[in-house]
Every structure is written in C-alpha cells, then in structure tokens.
Design an enzyme around this catalytic site. Structure first.
Site, mmCIF file in Angstrom:
data_model
loop_
_atom_site.group_PDB
_atom_site.id
_atom_site.type_symbol
_atom_site.label_atom_id
_atom_site.label_comp_id
_atom_site.label_asym_id
_atom_site.label_seq_id
_atom_site.Cartn_x
_atom_site.Cartn_y
_atom_site.Cartn_z
ATOM 1 C CD GLU A 288 0.136 -59.445 -26.599
ATOM 2 O OE1 GLU A 288 -0.663 -59.036 -25.723
ATOM 3 O OE2 GLU A 288 0.229 -60.626 -26.939
ATOM 4 C CB CYS A 322 1.721 -54.731 -20.246
ATOM 5 S SG CYS A 322 2.625 -56.246 -20.380
HETATM 6 P P1 TAP Z 1 3.659 -46.476 -27.250
HETATM 7 O O1 TAP Z 1 3.742 -45.021 -27.119
HETATM 8 O O2 TAP Z 1 2.472 -47.071 -27.888
HETATM 9 O O3 TAP Z 1 4.995 -46.929 -27.980
HETATM 10 C C1 TAP Z 1 5.282 -48.261 -28.297
HETATM 11 C C2 TAP Z 1 6.162 -48.297 -29.527
HETATM 12 O O4 TAP Z 1 5.435 -47.806 -30.645
HETATM 13 C C3 TAP Z 1 7.413 -47.422 -29.434
HETATM 14 O O5 TAP Z 1 8.474 -48.086 -30.077
HETATM 15 C C4 TAP Z 1 6.987 -46.178 -30.182
HETATM 16 O O6 TAP Z 1 8.052 -45.406 -30.685
HETATM 17 C C5 TAP Z 1 6.179 -46.785 -31.299
HETATM 18 N N1 TAP Z 1 5.260 -45.856 -31.964
HETATM 19 C C6 TAP Z 1 4.769 -44.670 -31.525
HETATM 20 N N2 TAP Z 1 3.958 -44.120 -32.444
HETATM 21 C C7 TAP Z 1 3.927 -44.969 -33.492
HETATM 22 C C8 TAP Z 1 3.256 -44.976 -34.751
HETATM 23 N N3 TAP Z 1 2.442 -43.990 -35.122
HETATM 24 N N4 TAP Z 1 3.439 -46.031 -35.586
HETATM 25 C C9 TAP Z 1 4.229 -47.047 -35.227
HETATM 26 N N5 TAP Z 1 4.897 -47.092 -34.064
HETATM 27 C C10 TAP Z 1 4.743 -46.082 -33.196
HETATM 28 O O7 TAP Z 1 3.725 -47.218 -25.847
HETATM 29 P P2 TAP Z 1 4.836 -47.051 -24.735
HETATM 30 O O8 TAP Z 1 4.668 -45.727 -24.122
HETATM 31 O O9 TAP Z 1 6.158 -47.404 -25.271
HETATM 32 O O10 TAP Z 1 4.446 -48.232 -23.732
HETATM 33 C C11 TAP Z 1 3.478 -48.076 -22.790
HETATM 34 C C12 TAP Z 1 2.211 -48.791 -23.201
HETATM 35 O O11 TAP Z 1 2.487 -50.089 -23.722
HETATM 36 C C13 TAP Z 1 1.300 -49.042 -22.040
HETATM 37 O O12 TAP Z 1 -0.004 -48.696 -22.383
HETATM 38 C C14 TAP Z 1 1.387 -50.533 -21.788
HETATM 39 O O13 TAP Z 1 0.284 -51.137 -21.226
HETATM 40 C C15 TAP Z 1 1.649 -51.060 -23.130
HETATM 41 N N6 TAP Z 1 2.337 -52.326 -23.026
HETATM 42 C C16 TAP Z 1 1.622 -53.423 -23.293
HETATM 43 C C17 TAP Z 1 2.217 -54.642 -23.185
HETATM 44 C C18 TAP Z 1 1.429 -55.838 -23.502
HETATM 45 S S1 TAP Z 1 2.192 -57.224 -23.605
HETATM 46 N N7 TAP Z 1 0.162 -55.799 -23.717
HETATM 47 C C19 TAP Z 1 3.551 -54.755 -22.834
HETATM 48 C C20 TAP Z 1 4.257 -53.602 -22.569
HETATM 49 C C21 TAP Z 1 3.634 -52.379 -22.687
HETATM 50 P P3 TAP Z 1 8.788 -44.282 -29.776
HETATM 51 O O14 TAP Z 1 9.895 -45.015 -29.160
HETATM 52 O O15 TAP Z 1 9.224 -43.225 -30.692
HETATM 53 O O16 TAP Z 1 7.763 -43.810 -28.781
#
Ligand code: TAP
Length: 517
Positions: A288, A322
């Site tokens: 997602e 999101c």
């Molecule tokens: P990310 O930077 O992608 O982080 C999401 C999660 O992934 C965090 O727990 C992060 O850990 C982890 N992560 C980072 N690098 C990783 C890797 N190489 N391998 C595995 N896991 C890793 O996103 P964010 O900044 O938290 O959230 C914002 C984004 O999420 C936006 O683009 C938003 O649109 C999207 N989002 C989408 C949805 C849906 S339902 N489509 C819902 C909410 C958010 P850390 O905590 O260490 O960063």
C-alpha cells in the site's frame, strides 16, 4: 494448563493478572497512562540483544517522551523463530477457527476498554488530534479486529467438478490455508490503525506475525502488545520489534522463514521491498504505497458540501493521510467562489495542542517530515503556484504548520505531481464542458490510490467513476473508508488490498486436493 488459560481468557475469564514489564508511566491528558518501551517477543518485553535504544519525540513541543529499545537483526531471528514455533507447534495452530476469533474479539474488547489511553498515547507520539485519534486511529482499529474476527470461521474453499478418469470418479476441492510466519512493516501516519488493518486480517487467516512499526511512532504498538498478552494470545503469535526500517524492515523482508510481507509506506521503499522479497525467498508481498489522489469538483455540485468535504479530503489528520486529495480540479465557472469559501472554511480550523478537545489541526508527525513540507511549499512558490492561504510555521514550540492553499497550479508543476503528505491544498482549474479532458488529467499520474467526484449529475458521476484509474472512487463524499470495504491502490500506489473480504486472501494460500475413488 496454558491452553485452558488461553481459552478461559478468550472467553472473558480472568483477565485481571497484570502483564509484567518495565512501564513508562506518564500523567498526561488528565489521565495516568503506562506502556512498555521494550521489544515484544514471545509474549515478553525484552531489551534488544544489542542493548541499543533511541528516543521517541512528542511533536507538540519536541520533547523526549521516553527511550525505546532498538531491535537488531539477531532480535529479528529470535522473533521469527518464536513465530515459527507458535505457528507449527503451538496452541495457535491447533485452535479451532472459532477460538481464534474469540481471542481476537477479546483483544478488541480490551482495546475498547483502553481506548482513551491508546488515543492519548497516539496523540503524544504522532501529533494526532485526540478526538480524531479516539474515533479513527483507535476506533477503526477496534472495528478492524472485530470485523476480521468474524471472518475466522468463514474461511472456506470450494468443491469443483472435474472430468472423471472413467470408470473411476474424481473430485477436487480447495482448502484455504494460512501462509505461515508473516512480516508487517507500517508507517507513522496512523500508527495503530495501520497495524490493525493488516494484523487483524493476517491473524484471522491463522498466521503468526512479526511487525515493525515506524521508528518515529512506536508507542501504541507496544501498548497493543500488552493487551495481546492480557487477551490470552499464546506466546509467539504476535511479535513487535521497534527499530529502523533499513535494518529491521529489511531483515524481515529478506528473512528466509517469512513467507509473506505486508507493507504500507512510500512507493520508493515499496519497490525496494518487492525486490528484496523476490531475491530472498520469493515471498508474497502486498504493498500500500503513496498517492496523489484527484478530486474533481463540477459546477453542478452542492458547493457547501463540496467545500467542507474537500477541506477534509486534504486536511484530515494534518494531511498525513495516504488517500488525501493531492490535487483538486475545480470547474472554471465556480473556481473563484470555491477558493474564497475554502479560505473561509480553513480559517475556522483551530490549530493547537492536539489534546485540547477544540483543536482541529495538530502538529506534523516528526521533524524530517516537517522540513520536507516547508521545502515542498518553497518549491510550489518558486515554480509559480499562488499561495493564497497559510503555509507558515507557527510561532510557537512544536511542529505546527498552518494549512496551506495553492491556486494557479498547472499539470507540469512539482506540486501537481508529487505527494506532500501534509496540509497543502493544490487547486487547478478545468473546463466544465470538457469532461474527457479532466478525466485524462486526473489519470495522468503514476499513482492510483483514491479519487473523488462532486456533482449532482449521478449519470456523469457513474461514467467518470468507471474511467478513473484509482482503487477507490468517492462520489459526493471523501475519506469514507470502512473496514468492510477493500482498500488499496492501482499503478505505483501498489497492490494487494487491506480491509474487506479481499484482504483475507492476501494472507491465505489455496491448496487444491484431487481425489479419485
Ligand atoms: P516509508 O519511509 O516508506 O516507511 C514506511 C515503513 O517502512 C517504516 O516503518 C520504515 O521504517 C520502513 N522502511 C524504511 N526503509 C525500509 C526498507 N529498506 N526495508 C523495509 N522497511 C523499510 O514511508 P513513511 O514515510 O513512513 O510514510 C509515508 C508514505 O507512506 C507516504 O508516501 C504515504 O502515501 C504512504 N502511505 C500509504 C498508505 C497506503 S494505505 N497506501 C498509508 C499510509 C502511508 P522507519 O521507521 O525506520 O522509517
């Protein structure tokens, strides 16, 4: 004895025994709250093998809330091992689907009993407005557990007539089985809700799980872990590791004993996860990812409603949503009136302490995100969009940003193409007589998470809904998500649904059995 206790607890028996852990105790929001700060493995709260820890910050004043254990790769191996034991040899795998449901219902009841405490913890850790946290962040998490608990004993296959090997007869049937040990990695915008959406379906399907919450918002996941023990879940079924994505997220994604990885987060990290799932053991994944959802407002809409709903579509949860409407297309003929009314509407939003019941808009989630939003606003102004409202940092402690409104946005601008994930409205005009053109413009993005249409002409709305390339289309409403409705994107917004019956299939595998008799 243990099995008896599990069943007893899940049936509402003795739940008074306190879960043992080293608590963080706070007096906040006129209540006492307490929560763990260590890793949750095999129903115990433990420090990381490495002994490392990090600080989690309250975005309202940038103070340190407490220190959180920072998991290492060795902790991942231990947690995955425990989840594997729980799946293959523990009580969980032997339990009937109905008893599994009872545990989930019990957990949902405990979440409800603790909802004020959970909402308070969510609010201090993520900056979510308390009233919203109660209703959405926590409320929808409880709904998700109840909804999927109801599915546990309704997961069934088919009997399929096939050609007989005459003179014998044949029958094929399918069985839907849990996948095994699953990994879940979640973002920071709805910390508990993202956990709940994924984990409830994962557990209903009968899997065991190791989850990593976002590093900046770990607290409600750990409070949830306390309730997991209270509810009577057997050890190892649910494990929660706080720590870095690059380390722990990547270790889960690459782990040879994990067979499915559920992820919500950015498109960039999603791509990395898919690559890593493929290269490790070809594990199944669902993603997602980001969005830049178009919202189209026609001149024949109910304008009062459109203004209110469009405001929510962008500013709900400080824009850290999101499915936020990343682009608003407004018909030429009503554009100026829409903008004026929107400015008045946004002007009514009370910005401030998220724990204050009158507050509508709290601080942004964390510093790095806040800085990116300031940069986004700067880029928008530089490339010629008109900032008609807000966009300034508030002159007070904490990560407070005035909601912002950009007009005169053209399709090639950065702010028209990139997601801000913050309280920034991006408005463009369109020609009301050229429906095909606005559909084309709305679809001209690599994202496809959600979309919206405001018009009183239901015929027009239905035709446009058919043609919008997005996993969700809202008509005369926005943000109306429900645990019973599948949620998830098209194109680079990812694949694999959360919520609804569809979500269950993300966490199941189908076995076909063919018998000759
Ligand atoms: P990310 O930077 O992608 O982080 C999401 C999660 O992934 C965090 O727990 C992060 O850990 C982890 N992560 C980072 N690098 C990783 C890797 N190489 N391998 C595995 N896991 C890793 O996103 P964010 O900044 O938290 O959230 C914002 C984004 O999420 C936006 O683009 C938003 O649109 C999207 N989002 C989408 C949805 C849906 S339902 N489509 C819902 C909410 C958010 P850390 O905590 O260490 O960063």
């Amino acid at each position: 004895e243990f099995v008896r206790n599990c069943i007893l607890k899940s049936r509402g028996g003795d739940t008074s025994d306190e879960v043992k852990y080293d608590p963080v105790n706070l007096r906040v929001n006129n209540m006492d709250v307490c929560f763990p700060h260590q890793l949750f493995i095999n129903n115990e709260f433990v420090d990381s093998v490495s002994g490392r820890a990090y600080a989690t910050i309250n975005p309202s004043d940038e103070s340190v809330i407490c220190s959180i254990a920072k998991a290492s790769k060795e902790d991942v191996d231990v947690a995955v091992h425990c989840a594997g034991e729980a799946f293959s040899h523990g009580e969980w795998g032997k339990m009937s689907a109905r008893d599994r449901a009872r545990l989930m219902y019990k957990l949902a009841d405990l979440m409800e009993e603790h909802k004020e405490e959970l909402a308070t913890i969510e609010s201090i850790d993520s900056g979510a407005v308390y009233t919203l946290a109660l209703k959405t962040h926590i409320g929808m998490s409880i709904d998700a557990f109840r909804y999927f608990a109801g599915w546990c004993d309704k997961i069934q296959g088919q009997t399929i007539p096939i050609s007989h090997a005459r003179p014998n007869r044949n029958l094929s049937y399918t069985v839907k089985e849990p996948i095994g040990v699953c990994g879940i990695v979640t973002p920071w915008n709805y910390p508990l809700m993202m956990l709940a959406w994924k984990m409830s379906a994962c557990l209903a399907a009968g899997n065991t799980v190791v989850l990593k919450p976002a590093q900046v918002t770990p607290l409600t996941a750990l409070k949830f872990a306390e309730l997991v023990v209270k509810a009577g879940f057997p050890p190892g079924v649910i494990n929660i590791l706080t720590g870095s994505g690059a380390e722990i997220g990547a270790a889960l994604t690459g782990h040879p004993d994990i067979r499915k990885l559920g992820f919500t987060g950015s498109t960039e990290v999603g791509q990395e996860i898919m690559r890593c799932c493929a290269m490790s053991n070809l594990k199944k994944c669902s993603l997602e990812l980001g969005g830049k959802s178009p919202l189209i407002i026609f001149a024949d809409c109910d304008l009062d409603r459109a203004v209110k709903q469009a405001s929510g579509a962008v500013f709900f949860n400080k824009g850290e949503n999101c499915i936020a409407a990343g682009r608003i297309f407004v018909a030429d003929s009503i554009h100026d009136e829409f903008v004026n009314r929107m400015i008045a509407e946004v002007g009514k939003m009370k910005i401030g302490d998220p724990l204050d019941r009158a507050t509508a808009h709290g601080p942004q989630n964390h510093k790095a995100h806040f800085d990116k939003l300031l940069e986004y606003l700067e880029i928008g102004e530089k490339e010629g969009a008109t900032l008609v409202y807000g966009g300034k940092r508030l002159d007070r402690k904490g990560l407070f940003l005035e909601p912002a409104i950009f007009t005169d946005v053209t399709d090639s601008m950065y702010v028209a193409q990139e997601e801000s994930f913050g309280p920034i409205m991006v408005i463009s005009k369109f020609d009301d007589m050229d429906v095909a053109d606005v559909i084309h413009r709305a679809n001209r993005t690599e994202f496809g998470l959600a979309s919206g249409i405001f018009t009183k002409d239901i015929n027009k709305a239905m035709h446009i809904a058919d043609r919008l390339e997005a996993g969700t289309v809202f008509v005369n409403t926005y943000n109306k998500t429900d645990v019973a409705v599948p949620f998830g994107g098209f194109k680079q917004s990812g694949f694999g649904k959360d919520l609804g019956e569809e979500a269950l299939h993300e966490w199941l595998k189908i076995k076909a059995v063919t018998v000759e008799y």
